[in-house]
Design an enzyme around this catalytic site. Structure first.
Site, PDB file in Angstrom:
ATOM      1  N   SER A   1       6.209 -30.065   9.636  1.00 40.05           N
ATOM      2  CA  SER A   1       7.283 -29.785   8.678  1.00 40.05           C
ATOM      3  C   SER A   1       7.509 -28.283   8.540  1.00 40.05           C
ATOM      4  O   SER A   1       8.649 -27.820   8.520  1.00 40.05           O
ATOM      5  CB  SER A   1       6.977 -30.414   7.316  1.00 40.05           C
TER       6      SER A   1
ATOM      7  N   GLY B   1       4.877 -26.272  10.212  1.00 35.21           N
ATOM      8  CA  GLY B   1       4.093 -25.831  11.373  1.00 35.21           C
ATOM      9  C   GLY B   1       4.937 -25.863  12.637  1.00 35.21           C
ATOM     10  O   GLY B   1       6.028 -26.442  12.652  1.00 35.21           O
TER      11      GLY B   1
ATOM     12  N   ILE C   1       0.149 -36.611   6.458  1.00 36.59           N
ATOM     13  CA  ILE C   1      -1.149 -37.002   5.888  1.00 36.59           C
ATOM     14  C   ILE C   1      -1.004 -38.161   4.897  1.00 36.59           C
ATOM     15  O   ILE C   1      -1.995 -38.801   4.554  1.00 36.59           O
ATOM     16  CB  ILE C   1      -1.876 -35.810   5.205  1.00 36.59           C
TER      17      ILE C   1
ATOM     18  N   TYR D   1       2.844 -25.928  -7.879  1.00 36.36           N
ATOM     19  CA  TYR D   1       2.009 -25.738  -6.688  1.00 36.36           C
ATOM     20  C   TYR D   1       0.571 -25.406  -7.083  1.00 36.36           C
ATOM     21  O   TYR D   1      -0.396 -26.015  -6.586  1.00 36.36           O
ATOM     22  CB  TYR D   1       2.606 -24.617  -5.823  1.00 36.36           C
TER      23      TYR D   1
HETATM   24  N1  LIG Z   1      -0.710 -18.214   3.252  1.00 32.62           N
HETATM   25  C1  LIG Z   1      -1.335 -17.845   2.154  1.00 32.62           C
HETATM   26  O1  LIG Z   1      -1.268 -16.692   1.735  1.00 32.62           O
HETATM   27  C2  LIG Z   1      -2.172 -18.853   1.398  1.00 32.62           C
HETATM   28  C3  LIG Z   1      -2.843 -18.406   0.242  1.00 32.62           C
HETATM   29  C4  LIG Z   1      -3.623 -19.299  -0.450  1.00 32.62           C
HETATM   30  C5  LIG Z   1      -3.745 -20.599  -0.001  1.00 32.62           C
HETATM   31  N2  LIG Z   1      -3.074 -21.022   1.094  1.00 32.62           N
HETATM   32  C6  LIG Z   1      -3.254 -22.412   1.533  1.00 32.62           C
HETATM   33  O2  LIG Z   1      -3.458 -22.405   2.933  1.00 32.62           O
HETATM   34  C7  LIG Z   1      -2.935 -23.589   3.480  1.00 32.62           C
HETATM   35  C8  LIG Z   1      -2.025 -23.267   4.655  1.00 32.62           C
HETATM   36  O3  LIG Z   1      -0.952 -22.458   4.220  1.00 32.62           O
HETATM   37  P1  LIG Z   1      -0.036 -21.669   5.258  1.00 32.62           P
HETATM   38  O4  LIG Z   1       0.339 -20.407   4.619  1.00 32.62           O
HETATM   39  O5  LIG Z   1      -0.673 -21.663   6.585  1.00 32.62           O
HETATM   40  O6  LIG Z   1       1.257 -22.597   5.266  1.00 32.62           O
HETATM   41  P2  LIG Z   1       1.989 -23.314   6.489  1.00 32.62           P
HETATM   42  O7  LIG Z   1       3.218 -23.921   5.896  1.00 32.62           O
HETATM   43  O8  LIG Z   1       2.142 -22.374   7.632  1.00 32.62           O
HETATM   44  O9  LIG Z   1       0.957 -24.431   6.910  1.00 32.62           O
HETATM   45  C9  LIG Z   1       0.942 -25.739   6.346  1.00 32.62           C
HETATM   46  C10 LIG Z   1       0.799 -26.718   7.482  1.00 32.62           C
HETATM   47  O10 LIG Z   1       0.674 -28.041   6.933  1.00 32.62           O
HETATM   48  C11 LIG Z   1       1.592 -28.896   7.595  1.00 32.62           C
HETATM   49  N3  LIG Z   1       1.974 -29.953   6.641  1.00 32.62           N
HETATM   50  C12 LIG Z   1       2.687 -29.793   5.512  1.00 32.62           C
HETATM   51  N4  LIG Z   1       2.858 -30.991   4.907  1.00 32.62           N
HETATM   52  C13 LIG Z   1       2.224 -31.906   5.685  1.00 32.62           C
HETATM   53  C14 LIG Z   1       2.052 -33.314   5.592  1.00 32.62           C
HETATM   54  N5  LIG Z   1       2.565 -34.025   4.582  1.00 32.62           N
HETATM   55  N6  LIG Z   1       1.352 -33.937   6.571  1.00 32.62           N
HETATM   56  C15 LIG Z   1       0.847 -33.240   7.615  1.00 32.62           C
HETATM   57  N7  LIG Z   1       0.986 -31.904   7.748  1.00 32.62           N
HETATM   58  C16 LIG Z   1       1.668 -31.254   6.788  1.00 32.62           C
HETATM   59  C17 LIG Z   1       2.754 -28.014   7.990  1.00 32.62           C
HETATM   60  O11 LIG Z   1       3.528 -28.538   9.045  1.00 32.62           O
HETATM   61  C18 LIG Z   1       2.025 -26.738   8.393  1.00 32.62           C
HETATM   62  O12 LIG Z   1       1.621 -26.781   9.738  1.00 32.62           O
HETATM   63  C19 LIG Z   1      -2.269 -24.355   2.344  1.00 32.62           C
HETATM   64  O13 LIG Z   1      -3.175 -25.327   1.892  1.00 32.62           O
HETATM   65  C20 LIG Z   1      -2.049 -23.300   1.291  1.00 32.62           C
HETATM   66  O14 LIG Z   1      -2.063 -23.866   0.006  1.00 32.62           O
HETATM   67  C21 LIG Z   1      -2.291 -20.166   1.814  1.00 32.62           C
END
Ligand SMILES: NC(=O)c1ccc[n+]([C@@H]2O[C@H](COP(=O)([O-])OP(=O)(O)OC[C@H]3O[C@@H](n4cnc5c(N)ncnc54)[C@H](O)[C@@H]3O)[C@@H](O)[C@H]2O)c1
Length: 411
Positions: free
Chosen positions: A34, A36, A52, A141
């Protein structure tokens, strides 16, 4: 070990996958793509395109047969959570429960959950904020991520599967989406590469804790290996950096003197945020190995060379685990396993990894003086010290330096 990584096609998840592959684990990714991207998926990992929340997840999990699960997938946009809290809770809360149930069916022995620090703690009295500080999330969130933590804690008690939650600070690095609402480093780097003006919201004196993505992957790798450690652990540098300072540093790397533009402050924006990572150091032996300037230089170089769209097949070499972070300015940090996409094309690696941006910002850690760059070492003529270059990484640690004697003067 067989490890299933949800969200492994995203920014953080793809770096986690790379690191775990480098550590010798066999990886299956579950991602619905979505947000990714398929091209971020390491070709050495198996990708199952699946939501998921999909009832198919159980079958996918059984086919993969993981011993451990790293749950990264999430709806990660604060604004979307405000616009559509039901969707946010459905992915972040129900999706997490779905992952836990499927994991239990196949008898996993470890779950690592990726949560958030800043959005979970909200505005706090204590900065850097430790794990035992109350969570005061101000967005759906933040609430859904903390609620999922609580569910996993409860599930862990019932199932006996040890769960560790990593609360991440503001993660930055190559492959971050520059078109997202957050990820200010990616947004600025992208705009600077394209010669577009950067916009700072408000006075720019709001602070965040910027942690380099390969260091986050290192924390995940450690959490996976330390099954006896459970509970919540912050992953951050403990340092506050203002948005103004961040822009100054990136503009310096980009060699532009154009000032940032200012826009009105975002209503309700958090003023200060930094995470106390003492627990991570004590329990996991983790410290952030990448200095901010080095991480920013790498991120900028990656956006410049790949325009933010890094294609695994074009840049990663299967089986190559030699690529490492280039700058270790902090003490005691081990190198992390993130592939160095910007400089991974082989050839004279020792010098190729130390590009112009990095040369421009590196200084002697002892005297802050200018350096001379050689093939296998970096010299500070003022201190008469030589810092080694190992695997293409400048090791800028005072205790690693050797005495250097200038060559005799020839008339
Ligand atoms: N980027 C940051 O600064 C940051 C900070 C704190 C926490 N996080 C956490 O890190 C994690 C990754 O964040 P990110 O920045 O890489 O975001 P991102 O959007 O790049 O990665 C999220 C991934 O999850 C996949 N995804 C979303 N919904 C899904 C579903 N229903 N089923 C299967 N796959 C699904 C997306 O396709 C994507 O590949 C998250 O849990 C986020 O809460 C990120």
């Amino acid at each position: 070990m067989k490890v299933l990584v949800t969200g492994g096609a995203g920014f953080v998840g793809s770096h986690v996958v790379d690191r775990l592959l480098d550590d010798g684990h066999a990886i299956t990714i579950v991602d619905d793509l979505s947000t990714g991207r398929r091209e971020l998926v390491n070709p050495r990992a198996a990708l199952e395109v699946c939501d998921i929340r999909d009832p198919r997840l159980g079958a996918v999990m059984r086919a993969a047969g993981p011993e451990a699960v790293v749950h990264v997938a999430a709806q990660a946009a604060v604004s979307r959570s405000v616009e559509d809290p039901l969707f946010d809770a459905s992915v972040n809360l129900l999706g997490t429960i779905s992952v836990a149930c499927a994991a239990q069916q196949v008898g996993v022995r470890r779950v690592v959950y990726i949560s958030t620090g800043g959005a979970a703690y909200g505005d706090t009295d204590v900065v850097p904020t430790p794990e035992d500080h109350p969570t005061r999330a101000t967005s759906p969130y933040g609430v859904s991520k903390v609620a999922a933590e609580r569910y996993l804690e409860c599930w862990s008690g019932l199932s006996g599967v040890p769960v560790m939650t990593l609360r991440l600070a503001n993660v930055y690095g190559p492959r971050q989406n520059p078109r997202g609402e957050a990820g200010v480093v990616a947004i600025f780097a992208h705009r600077l590469v394209h010669g577009e003006p950067c916009v700072v919201n408000g006075d720019g004196e709001q602070t965040r804790d910027y942690v380099y993505v390969a260091d986050v992957a290192d924390a995940v790798a450690r959490a996976l290996g330390r099954v006896e450690v459970v509970g919540v652990v912050n992953v951050g540098t403990g340092r506050e950096t203002t948005v103004n300072d961040l822009y100054r540093r990136l503009a310096g790397i980009a060699r532009t003197t154009v000032p940032a533009q200012h826009a009105p402050a975002r209503p309700g924006e958090q003023r200060r945020s930094a995470l106390d990572a003492t627990r991570a150091r004590t329990l996991l032996g983790w410290t952030p190995a990448t200095a901010l300037d080095g991480g920013l230089a790498r991120t900028f170089a990656d956006f410049r060379d790949h325009r933010g769209f890094v294609n695994h097949s074009a840049t990663a070499r299967p089986g190559d685990s030699t690529n490492r972070d280039p700058v270790h300015q902090s003490t005691g940090g081990r190198s992390t396993g993130s592939p160095d996409r910007a400089f991974a094309s082989g050839g004279a690696r020792e010098t190729a990894m130390i590009d112009e941006e990095l040369r421009a910002i590196l200084v002697c850690p002892a005297c802050k003086g200018d350096l001379l760059f050689e093939e296998t070492r970096i010299i500070c003529p003022a201190c008469r010290k030589a810092y080694p270059i190992r695997d293409g990484i400048p090791v800028m640690l005072i205790n690693e330096a050797e005495p250097w004697t200038p060559p005799p003067h020839r008339p």
